[in-house]
Scaffold this motif. Structure first.
Motif: not given
Length: 436
Positions: A119-120, A123, A126-127, A168, A295, A298
């Motif tokens: 998941r990290d 994230d 995606c950014e 996403r 969130s 990151t």
């Protein structure tokens, strides 16, 4: 998504063959290997005939801990504009680590390495993809890569990871069926399951390539014929969705025109076989990106990934201990593959080195690579290798050593060497006499 049709990777060594090959609708070029102000005449002729050209980047490192380099993004954007491309592509991979985030030296892999399916990592990826999308003038598609090893503690399958990424960010996907096969052999992953989990409507196009197996490990070489299992995966994909484009990748060990054309025809046949099943729709709309979840940022994830990727890359290129949880034997195979890749690319970037050193080039370079991680790209690496070699009093042949030193001085001396024609002619004559 624009229909691309059937294509082939354009490389200078086969430029003439590609121009004469029948039924080629588009070509793909390695973005870093073309200069926007000096496009090869072959590419200009292809564009003049209406052949689409797509730049394929290899150095962004979208899966790395750091945000994408604005200069690299600007260079990729410039190539897309100059080539009039409908999209650009890159990889889901990391290619460098270290630096300020880890207070350690910068390390370059010289090749594409897998990101952990966590998941990290998702994230951060995606950014990074969103940053790239905002900087590019055309849509971005990202490619699944081949891997020799797995990260410990992964939380998703490849299909789930790619689905989340596309969902996403709205990014398109470049699906490499040869890489799916590589991961099947090397990591025991089911390519059919990966296809079933993918957002097929997000596919921009498909890569097909060959490789070879050694000691139970499949190497995605792009230098061998496409094997039947890879064509079977392509058929499976084409039975599920009509891919907008399919492209043959071949980077070296190029066969003759007839064999190359035969590989392209085999790809067409595999796609038609899949379409004949009647399962694939004519096409479907790409889903809109899901709004980014709020969130805390990151940064904590980036720091953790930076440390993990630096430890792994250091083990691969600098001989430090293997991080806990990794398969030591697989990392040894990967380390040898990275060193071999470096040797091959340095030989292309600086072809004079194999000429000067002859058969001694490769063993000398591989010995050098074991204790000298790449930190500044292939051209810098070639210069550092040459300098280290002649300063160590090698090769033993004094004439060859002088020629090696002369080559190094011409490219990295403290004072730029004269470019006057007479002086350049004198240097070339001296080099020729040294070879006698």
């Amino acid at each position: 998504m624009e229909r691309l049709g059937t294509g082939i990777g354009w490389r200078p060594e086969i430029a003439g063959v590609v121009e004469r090959m029948p039924g080629i609708d588009w070509v793909e070029v390695v973005a870093e290997n073309v200069c926007p102000g000096h496009l090869p005449e072959s590419l200009l002729r292809l564009r003049g005939r209406g052949v689409t050209v797509v730049p394929h980047g290899v150095s962004l490192g979208l899966g790395g801990a750091e945000r994408p380099d604005p200069a690299r993004l600007a260079a990729l954007a410039e190539r897309a504009q100059v080539l009039g491309s409908p999209l650009v592509t890159e990889h889901i991979a990391f290619v460098r680590a270290g630096g300020p985030m880890t207070a350690s030296p910068r390390l370059e892999a010289g090749h594409l390495l897998p990101v952990p399916r966590t998941r990290d990592a998702l994230d951060v990826l995606c950014e990074n993809v969103r940053i790239a999308q905002d900087a590019l003038p055309v849509p971005l598609a990202v490619e699944n890569i081949a891997a020799l090893f797995s990260w410990p503690g992964e939380e998703m399958t490849e299909g789930q990871f790619l689905y989340e990424l596309a969902d996403r960010t709205g990014v398109r996907l470049l699906i490499d069926v040869a890489n799916l096969y590589t991961n099947h052999v090397n990591r025991g992953e089911d390519p059919g399951l990966a296809l079933a989990e993918l957002p097929l409507e997000a596919i921009a196009y498909v890569h097909v390539a060959g490789g070879f197996e050694r000691d139970g490990v499949w190497h995605d070489s792009h230098a061998h014929p496409v094997p039947q299992p890879v064509l079977d995966i392509l058929t499976d994909l084409a039975s599920r969705v009509a891919p907008p484009g399919v492209l043959l990748e071949r980077d070296e060990n190029f066969p003759g025109p007839a064999e190359l054309t035969g590989e392209v025809e085999a790809i067409r046949t595999a796609v038609e076989k899949g379409r004949a099943s009647g399962r694939a729709p004519a096409g479907s709309a790409r889903p809109s990106p899901r709004a980014a979840e709020p969130s805390a940022g990151t940064e904590p994830a980036r720091r953790g990934i930076a440390l993990a990727q630096t430890a792994l890359l250091s083990a691969l290129v600098a001989g430090t201990p293997v991080p806990e949880g990794f398969d030591r034997m697989r990392l040894k195979v990967q380390a040898r593959a990275l060193a071999g890749k470096r040797a091959d690319v340095v030989a292309k970037v600086a072809p004079e080195l194999p000429e000067i050193l002859g058969a001694a080039y490769r063993p000398a370079y591989l010995a050098y690579a074991q204790g000298h991680p790449m930190t500044g790209g292939y051209r810098r690496d070639a210069l550092d290798f040459a300098e280290q070699l002649w300063r160590a009093g090698r090769p033993e042949d004094a004439r060859v050593r002088r020629e090696l030193r002369e080559w190094w001085l011409e490219r990295s001396g403290p004072v730029p060497r004269s470019q006057r024609p007479a002086v350049r002619l004198a240097r070339a004559t001296r080099r020729a006499l040294l070879r006698r």
